[in-house]
Design an enzyme around this catalytic site. Structure first.
Site, PDB file in Angstrom:
ATOM      1  N   GLN A   1       0.846  -1.175   0.000  1.00 51.99           N
ATOM      2  CA  GLN A   1       0.000   0.000   0.000  1.00 51.99           C
ATOM      3  C   GLN A   1       0.891   1.237   0.000  1.00 51.99           C
ATOM      4  O   GLN A   1       2.044   1.191   0.409  1.00 51.99           O
ATOM      5  CB  GLN A   1      -0.906   0.033   1.240  1.00 51.99           C
ATOM      6  CG  GLN A   1      -1.884  -1.126   1.322  1.00 51.99           C
ATOM      7  CD  GLN A   1      -1.292  -2.335   2.012  1.00 51.99           C
ATOM      8  OE1 GLN A   1      -0.457  -2.210   2.894  1.00 51.99           O
ATOM      9  NE2 GLN A   1      -1.712  -3.519   1.598  1.00 51.99           N
TER      10      GLN A   1
ATOM     11  N   ASP B   1       8.185   0.432 -17.786  1.00 56.06           N
ATOM     12  CA  ASP B   1       6.771   0.535 -17.423  1.00 56.06           C
ATOM     13  C   ASP B   1       6.309   1.994 -17.495  1.00 56.06           C
ATOM     14  O   ASP B   1       5.654   2.500 -16.577  1.00 56.06           O
ATOM     15  CB  ASP B   1       6.518  -0.026 -16.022  1.00 56.06           C
ATOM     16  CG  ASP B   1       5.040  -0.401 -15.816  1.00 56.06           C
ATOM     17  OD1 ASP B   1       4.298  -0.457 -16.832  1.00 56.06           O
ATOM     18  OD2 ASP B   1       4.631  -0.630 -14.673  1.00 56.06           O
TER      19      ASP B   1
ATOM     20  N   LYS C   1       5.584   3.784   1.011  1.00 50.84           N
ATOM     21  CA  LYS C   1       5.174   2.594   0.273  1.00 50.84           C
ATOM     22  C   LYS C   1       5.544   1.356   1.084  1.00 50.84           C
ATOM     23  O   LYS C   1       6.725   1.083   1.325  1.00 50.84           O
ATOM     24  CB  LYS C   1       5.855   2.541  -1.090  1.00 50.84           C
ATOM     25  CG  LYS C   1       5.606   1.247  -1.844  1.00 50.84           C
ATOM     26  CD  LYS C   1       6.423   1.223  -3.104  1.00 50.84           C
ATOM     27  CE  LYS C   1       6.656  -0.185  -3.567  1.00 50.84           C
ATOM     28  NZ  LYS C   1       7.551  -0.243  -4.723  1.00 50.84           N
TER      29      LYS C   1
END
Length: 503
Positions: free
Chosen positions: A38, A163, A54
């Protein structure tokens, strides 16, 4: 901790990392969530500084610390640039008996590890999803120039991001854009001879060479993704929204033409080319479809969305393109308007809440005002009755047709998403090979080949619901929705776990 100047590699170790507890921070709000952790907006208690925490999820790890987190930490410790997210430190927390829901914590003996990032107010996807949001041309140029500058720095230092997508591009209220989510990033050799996995990059932004099975590639894979982002900013919506790999290839061929040995020398030697080459030649239609784009924008887009990666423009050359040196010039980031915090995770949550509210309101109205039984009039049996139902030449129709929707605006207005509308394709595992589908035929009648050395991937190993979202601080998976830019919201990195022999 001493850090290198912006634009230089930071080669110093940080022995203090991991020595502080997460209790030094107060969690304010969750801004992302995913398979691997999360992400929280938090405040350092002693200084009052707002950061992003994080949490690295450990309970699913059988081999110790996640390899993707190790790689991300190692890369981010070295990269120091104004357009790359800054990893400030690592903090830990002791194990506990129960989790946040009061259930026994299977990870209680290991505790938790958090990555502490500088806080950014938005990600590009969350910002563009705001109702009524539209980006001006100087604003688009400003964001694109910063994206290319940060990516050029990564490529010069031999790091592939792998990404690039809107939710991995973070923006603060000073207009600064930073590359984030380096969970799939890795170092590369300049000769490109090493075998790398092709199971990277979110599906809608994945280049054709990876979809055709190539395992030898370089910075050009990131530049294809940048081209998709660029076109999306100008067009107002994703340009290649495929539901699976064969459909994604088909959409690419329909837009950019079919590959052959003329426009892409050596393409016939790529592993899956013969399985997925179109049955008939397809023309390149990019200039026709985006003919309303500015001439210089279209020229740059053409070079970014070139099929042959060897001919695709580099980040350095893209920064020298005429597009950035013609009026209107890129604006100063500080001149951009300030917006309410807009992470993809938050905008999705707001849309879901609005949808639930409307559904509840509709149910209440249905209970309070039940629909009465309507008795229909008997059909007219005479000719005059039939004629009276038909409009004459000068008589307006009772139900005139709706006006056709206008095409893409020259002002690049972002289409508004109505309540209840889902802009992501339905169904899980949209961005990866689904083992439960068996030998499902692709667009051209061939099943999509198994990938990587780890065998095919099961749907359970790659959770998610759609190919576009992502948590940009570092924990999403290619092809699966996430929800924030720091890496904690969305489909997991399962595509990397089962294939570590070929990274």
């Amino acid at each position: 901790m001493a850090v290198a100047a912006a634009g230089q590699l930071n080669l110093e170790e940080s022995p203090s990392w991991g020595s502080r507890s997460v209790s030094c921070f107060e969690k304010l709000e969750q801004i992302g969530e995913g398979t691997y952790g999360q992400v929280y907006m938090a405040k350092e208690i002693q200084t009052g500084e707002v950061v992003a925490l994080k949490k690295i999820r450990m309970d699913n790890e059988r081999e110790g610390f996640p390899i993707t987190a190790i790689r991300e930490i190692k890369i981010l410790k070295k990269l120091q640039h104004d357009n790359v997210i800054r990893l400030k430190e690592i903090v830990t927390s002791p194990g506990r008996d129960k989790d946040d829901q009061g259930k026994p914590d299977s990870n209680k003996y290991n505790g938790s590890i958090y990555m502490v990032f500088e806080y950014m107010d938005h990600d590009l996807t969350g910002l563009s999803d705001r109702p009524g949001m539209h980006f001006t041309v100087p604003q688009i140029k400003c964001y694109m120039r910063q994206l290319l500058t940060g990516l050029h720095y990564c490529h010069v230092n031999q790091v592939l991001h792998r990404d690039i997508k809107g939710s991995n591009l973070l923006i603060d209220n000073d207009g600064n854009l930073k590359l984030a989510d380096f969970g799939l990033a890795r170092s590369f050799s300049s000769d490109h001879n090493g075998n790398l996995t092709n199971r990277v990059i979110t599906l809608w932004y994945r280049p054709p060479e990876l979809l055709l099975g190539s395992t030898k590639y370089g910075p050009a894979v990131d530049m294809w993704s940048v081209g998709c982002i660029f076109a999306e900013l100008l067009y107002g919506k994703p340009i290649l929204p495929g539901k699976n790999e064969p459909e994604q290839l088909n959409k690419i061929f329909e837009l950019c033409g079919s590959p052959d040995e003329v426009n892409w020398p050596g393409v016939s030697k790529i592993p899956w080319y013969n399985n997925f080459k179109p049955p008939r030649p397809m023309k390149r239609r990019l200039r026709d479809i985006f003919k309303h784009f500015d001439r210089h924008a279209l020229e740059l887009l053409e070079k970014m969305l070139t099929l042959d990666p060897a001919q695709r423009i580099s980040a350095k050359d893209a920064l020298d393109a005429e597009y950035f040196w013609n009026d209107p010039l890129p604006c100063d980031p500080k001149s951009l308007p300030k917006y309410e915090s807009s992470h993809e995770f938050q905008t999705k949550k707001k849309r879901q809440q609005q949808r639930q509210q409307h559904e509840e309101m509709a149910k209440r109205q249905k209970i309070q005002h039940p629909q009465q039984h309507v008795r229909h009039l008997p059909m007219q049996q005479n000719l005059q009755g039939h004629l009276s139902l038909r409009p004459g030449p000068n008589q307006p129709m009772h139900n005139p047709p709706l006006a056709a929707a206008a095409g893409p605006s020259q002002h690049f207005v972002k289409p508004r998403v109505t309540v209840g509308q889902n802009r992501y394709p339905q169904g899980g595992n949209q961005g990866g090979y689904n083992a439960n589908r068996g030998n499902q035929a692709g667009v051209y009648g061939a099943p999509y080949p198994p990938q990587g050395r780890g065998g095919t991937y099961s749907a359970a190993s790659m959770p998610g619901q759609g190919p576009r979202g992502g948590v940009s601080y570092g924990v999403g998976g290619p092809g699966y929705p996430q929800g924030g830019s720091y890496g904690g919201s969305g489909g997991g990195r399962g595509s990397m776990v089962g294939n570590r022999g070929q990274q």
